[in-house]
Design an enzyme around this catalytic site. Structure first.
Site, PDB file in Angstrom:
ATOM      1  N   GLY A 207     -27.990  33.940 -22.603  1.00  0.00           N
ATOM      2  CA  GLY A 207     -27.983  32.830 -21.666  1.00  0.00           C
ATOM      3  C   GLY A 207     -29.304  32.617 -20.955  1.00  0.00           C
ATOM      4  N   GLY A 208     -30.389  33.101 -21.552  1.00  0.00           N
ATOM      5  CA  GLY A 208     -31.701  32.898 -20.947  1.00  0.00           C
ATOM      6  C   GLY A 208     -32.075  33.914 -19.891  1.00  0.00           C
TER       7      GLY A 208
ATOM      8  CD  GLU B 135     -37.428  38.983 -30.943  1.00  0.00           C
ATOM      9  OE1 GLU B 135     -36.522  39.289 -31.733  1.00  0.00           O
ATOM     10  OE2 GLU B 135     -37.438  37.910 -30.302  1.00  0.00           O
TER      11      GLU B 135
ATOM     12  CD  GLU C 232     -27.740  30.475 -30.641  1.00  0.00           C
ATOM     13  OE1 GLU C 232     -28.714  30.777 -29.920  1.00  0.00           O
ATOM     14  OE2 GLU C 232     -26.722  29.914 -30.205  1.00  0.00           O
TER      15      GLU C 232
ATOM     16  CG  ASN D 127     -24.006  32.588 -29.821  1.00  0.00           C
ATOM     17  OD1 ASN D 127     -24.031  33.322 -28.838  1.00  0.00           O
ATOM     18  ND2 ASN D 127     -24.937  31.674 -30.036  1.00  0.00           N
TER      19      ASN D 127
ATOM     20  NE  ARG E 184     -20.287  32.226 -27.104  1.00  0.00           N
ATOM     21  CZ  ARG E 184     -21.014  31.115 -27.148  1.00  0.00           C
ATOM     22  NH1 ARG E 184     -20.527  30.016 -27.706  1.00  0.00           N
ATOM     23  NH2 ARG E 184     -22.241  31.081 -26.654  1.00  0.00           N
TER      24      ARG E 184
END
Length: 450
Positions: free
Chosen positions: A165-166, A201, A276, A290, A292
């Site tokens: 979520g950032g 990264e 993602e 994710n 879900r």
């Protein structure tokens, strides 16, 4: 097999899941907080149980209350939707231990993919392209931390292994900033996620956010359903999504999709999931999976012709997928605008009572919303109140339909971000399909200055 599903969520996704269950002939149990007692999906459920007061911690995040509701209602399966407990491995394990079906991957898969270091290691093993950087967690040794950064090459990004979520991430431009950034991020990770492990990264400066949707059963079948572009973001939160990702070579997307499917087979993944990626200079780089259902799943449904939620439930029942990879085609183009109860440019939440609620329709227009006229938007939860989805034979047609659809929206009593979407659709870079993940924030900053 099961015939009674408890939906452990609220809002538009609760209604979306409920409709899929009803199409399959399944009964539904709605659980709700005191703030959501009058919600539409509560009225439409076969049974509805209040599980606590408005506070999410005392209701939608209360695992014991949800499991007790499943017990007293006779529900045999629990669908977590998205957000809340949807990627909580302990919750999935508790459901399975209670003899119920968790409509999602098993607890160990959720745990592995929730740990960004473990997920990256699994993806590398399946030859899924990853962002440059080591597979392991970051050492506590300052000398080693500096050595790893030099090997990757600045700028780098330091991330919490259990983050999302950032949160729990910092960009570092040079060696003089690195150790302080690691120290602060490690403490933030400990407080926010309960684990201080970090990884590092390469920081990509102008990437797009591109996703690959997958669907897997328990019989060894795994499919990828096309791509999505989710680059229009503010503070790492998506605002508008589309499928397929524009301007990317179809052969390259197919290659990445096939590797995602191979990763699913190697990890024995079940249900729906999303890989993602960051995409820059013609290269894909995996960032997370994710485990879900995604908010933006409708654009993939519109372009693939597959009801993702329905298939997710059937997989949980033990059915084999009835479609093959060769059956899947990308049909036209689809856009989704997330309609939030918030000021369109300050982004301040605007809860309150809806006085007028008129949403668009017409050819190629889909609305996913739990709202009705006179409904109350409570201040305790995410401000998403509707998703407007359009589909067309081409991207231009889908854009034209979205412009018309947004012009027909009439909501009074609260403010919404519809004007933001209307302005974004007229942005030259967006119209050209050439935006990166920083574009919206740059655009907003320029708009503020003028």
């Amino acid at each position: 097999m099961f015939d009674n599903v408890l939906i452990a969520n609220r809002g538009e996704i609760a209604l979306r899941i409920q409709r899929a269950c009803r199409e399959l002939g399944l009964k539904t149990v709605a659980v709700y907080s005191e703030a959501d007692a009058d919600a539409r999906y509560v009225r439409l459920a076969d049974e509805a149980l209040c599980i606590g007061p408005a506070s999410p911690a005392q209701s939608y995040l209360n695992r014991a209350a949800i499991l007790f509701a499943a017990h007293v209602s006779g529900a045999q399966a629990i669908h977590p939707g998205y957000g809340f407990l949807s990627e909580n491995a302990d919750f999935a394990a508790e459901i399975e231990a209670a003899g119920l079906v968790f409509i999602g991957p098993d607890a160990q898969t959720i745990r592995t993919m929730g740990d960004k270091v473990a997920a990256k290691r699994a993806m590398r093993a399946a030859r899924v392209p990853c962002v440059p950087g080591p597979d392991g967690g970051l050492s506590d040794d300052p000398t080693e931390i500096l050595r790893v950064a030099e090997e990757i090459g600045y700028p780098v990004i330091v991330k919490a292994a259990g983050g999302g979520g950032g949160r729990g991430m910092r960009v570092v431009l040079g060696a003089d900033q690195l150790l302080d950034a690691v120290s602060v991020t490690r403490e933030e990770a400990r407080r926010a996620f309960g684990k201080p492990e970090l990884y590092m990264e390469k920081f990509l400066e102008h990437p797009r956010h591109v996703e690959i949707q997958v669907l897997c059963d328990t019989h060894g079948n795994a499919l990828w359903l096309g791509s999505r572009d989710c680059s229009l973001q503010r503070r790492h939160q998506k605002v508008l999504e589309e499928a397929p990702a524009p301007g990317i070579d179809a052969g390259l997307i197919r290659q990445v999709g096939e590797r995602c499917v191979q990763a699913c087979r190697q990890t024995r993944y079940r249900g729906v999931g999303t890989f993602e990626f960051l995409y820059e200079n013609g290269q894909f780089y995996f960032i997370e999976m994710n485990t879900r259902l995604q908010v933006e799943h409708p654009v993939t449904e519109m372009t693939s012709g597959i009801d993702i939620v329905r298939e997710q439930i059937r997989v949980a029942q033990g059915h084999a997928l009835s479609i093959r990879q060769s059956d899947i085609r990308t049909l036209g183009h689809s856009l989704e605008c997330r309609i939030n109860a918030e000021d369109p440019f300050t982004f301040m939440p605007c809860p309150g009572r809806v006085a007028v609620w008129e949403l668009p329709g017409g050819n190629g227009v889909r609305i996913d919303s739990h709202m009705t006229g006179s409904a109350l938007v409570p201040p305790y939860y995410d401000s998403l109140i509707a998703k407007i989805i359009t589909h067309g034979a081409t991207r231009d047609e889908a854009l034209a339909r979205m412009r018309v659809a947004l012009s027909e929206v009439r909501v009074e009593g609260i403010r919404t971000n519809v004007p933001l979407h209307q302005a974004v659709l007229d942005d030259d870079a967006f119209r050209a399909g050439e935006v990166d993940i920083h574009h919206l924030e740059r655009w907003l900053a320029n708009r503020k200055q003028t």
